[in-house]
Design a protein around this motif. Sequence first.
Motif, PDB file in Angstrom:
ATOM      1  N   LEU A   4      -2.985   2.464  -7.322  1.00  0.00           N
ATOM      2  CA  LEU A   4      -3.882   2.879  -6.247  1.00  0.00           C
ATOM      3  C   LEU A   4      -5.160   2.044  -6.258  1.00  0.00           C
ATOM      4  O   LEU A   4      -5.748   1.818  -7.313  1.00  0.00           O
ATOM      5  CB  LEU A   4      -4.223   4.356  -6.448  1.00  0.00           C
ATOM      6  N   GLY A   5      -5.564   1.538  -5.107  1.00  0.00           N
ATOM      7  CA  GLY A   5      -6.790   0.760  -4.990  1.00  0.00           C
ATOM      8  C   GLY A   5      -6.613  -0.734  -5.199  1.00  0.00           C
ATOM      9  O   GLY A   5      -7.545  -1.505  -5.000  1.00  0.00           O
ATOM     10  N   ASP A   6      -5.409  -1.172  -5.587  1.00  0.00           N
ATOM     11  CA  ASP A   6      -5.154  -2.603  -5.782  1.00  0.00           C
ATOM     12  C   ASP A   6      -5.072  -3.318  -4.431  1.00  0.00           C
ATOM     13  O   ASP A   6      -4.702  -2.722  -3.420  1.00  0.00           O
ATOM     14  CB  ASP A   6      -3.838  -2.820  -6.530  1.00  0.00           C
ATOM     15  N   GLU A  22      -4.872  -3.106   0.976  1.00  0.00           N
ATOM     16  CA  GLU A  22      -5.289  -2.208  -0.106  1.00  0.00           C
ATOM     17  C   GLU A  22      -4.324  -1.035  -0.173  1.00  0.00           C
ATOM     18  O   GLU A  22      -4.007  -0.423   0.853  1.00  0.00           O
ATOM     19  CB  GLU A  22      -6.703  -1.690   0.146  1.00  0.00           C
ATOM     20  N   THR A  24      -3.539   2.599  -0.603  1.00  0.00           N
ATOM     21  CA  THR A  24      -4.342   3.816  -0.485  1.00  0.00           C
ATOM     22  C   THR A  24      -3.588   5.083  -0.866  1.00  0.00           C
ATOM     23  O   THR A  24      -4.193   6.141  -1.012  1.00  0.00           O
ATOM     24  CB  THR A  24      -4.884   3.975   0.950  1.00  0.00           C
ATOM     25  N   LYS A  59      -7.403  -3.212  -9.467  1.00  0.00           N
ATOM     26  CA  LYS A  59      -8.552  -2.319  -9.562  1.00  0.00           C
ATOM     27  C   LYS A  59      -8.883  -2.075 -11.029  1.00  0.00           C
ATOM     28  O   LYS A  59      -7.993  -1.868 -11.847  1.00  0.00           O
ATOM     29  CB  LYS A  59      -8.258  -1.002  -8.857  1.00  0.00           C
TER      30      LYS A  59
END
Length: 62
Positions: A4-6, A22, A24, A59
């Motif tokens: 998540l967030g990568d 991204e 999400t 992230k």
Amino acid sequence: MYDLGDIVEMKKAHPCGVNRWEITRMGADIKIKCTGCGHVVMMPRREFDKKLKKMLVKKDAD
């Protein structure tokens, strides 16, 4: 591999011209958001794995 967030790069560019997405949402389906125009796409994990080209930004795990 990805989380998540990568920020990832897909094989085909988005029509807005940007190829950075991204992550999400993670689960059986993965939701990605275009970093250029903000368009959101949701797809099954298997389809995402086929369309993924490479990981761009991981992230930080704080």
